[in-house]
Design a protein around this motif. Structure first.
Motif: not given
Ligand code: SF4
Ligand code: SF4
Length: 195
Positions: A97-103, A79-81, A55-64, A117-119
């Motif tokens: 998520c553009p990085f495939g982070a959520p598991q 930090i995105v939690l 997870c890159m903890h995006c500035s404007d996180a699309p997951c949120i 679960d994610k970073c």
């Molecule tokens: S889960 Fe994906 S979209 Fe959300 S902050 Fe992390 S990298 Fe970005």
């Protein structure tokens, strides 16, 4: 407050997997879930490169933005939690998520999806700092201890940088200057340059 970011210097990553193992062991991540992965492109060919991705903890996180129950949130330091008491395992964040982070670990013997679960950037979760619940659901809270994330701390070549955005950008800029290359940090445009 500084903004936390990751930066993987692809000219230094040697695909050893130390970051992946450090994360899995340090947080007791179950089999089948990986908060971090190393991806290699052009393997065995000229131009081979490896990138450590979480997870890159995006500035404007699309997951949120897409979460229907507001289980995801962003701290002041960026930090995105995820709140696992709220997550319903719908999987919308995975598709956003553009990085495939959520598991999504399997929830039960019938294979239903468990909560996401994610970073965590090694920052624990919404449970009380250092509580048993926090450790069980989210892993260690190294940020509250004043430590750097495990994966970056264990990186043998210091390819993986994690911490204050300005500091790690300066380190990378200095490296690029000495090497005479490498002005663009992988993933930064996508994760941090959103309007
Ligand atoms: S889960 Fe994906 S979209 Fe959300 S902050 Fe992390 S990298 Fe970005
Ligand atoms: S910051 Fe922590 S939780 Fe995230 S990938 Fe690194 S070790 Fe795992």
């Amino acid at each position: 407050m500084g903004r936390m970011r990751f930066l993987c210097d692809v000219d230094r990553c040697i695909d050893c997997g130390g970051c992946v193992v450090a994360c899995k062991e340090g947080h007791q991540i179950p089999v089948g879930v990986n908060r971090r992965r190393v991806i290699t492109i052009n393997e065995g060919k000229p131009g081979e490169k490896s990138i450590s991705v979480a997870c890159m903890h995006c500035s404007d996180a699309p997951c949120i933005a897409v979460c229907p129950v507001d289980a995801l949130y962003q701290r002041e330091d960026g930090i995105v939690l995820v709140n696992k008491d709220v997550c319903i395992g719908c999987g919308y964040c995975f598709f956003a998520c553009p990085f495939g982070a959520p598991q999504f670990p399997k929830g039960n013997s019938f294979g239903a999806r468990g909560v996401m679960d994610k970073c965590t950037f090694c920052a624990g979760g919404p449970a009380e700092n250092f509580s048993d619940k926090e450790k069980r659901l989210y892993g260690q809270n190294r940020i509250a201890e004043g430590k750097a994330p495990l994966c970056a701390s264990m990186c043998a070549t210091k390819a993986l940088l994690a911490g204050d955005a300005d500091k790690i950008a300066n380190i990378y800029r200095e490296r690029g200057f000495k090497r005479g290359s490498g002005a663009n940090a992988w993933g930064w445009d996508k994760a941090y340059n959103k309007k």
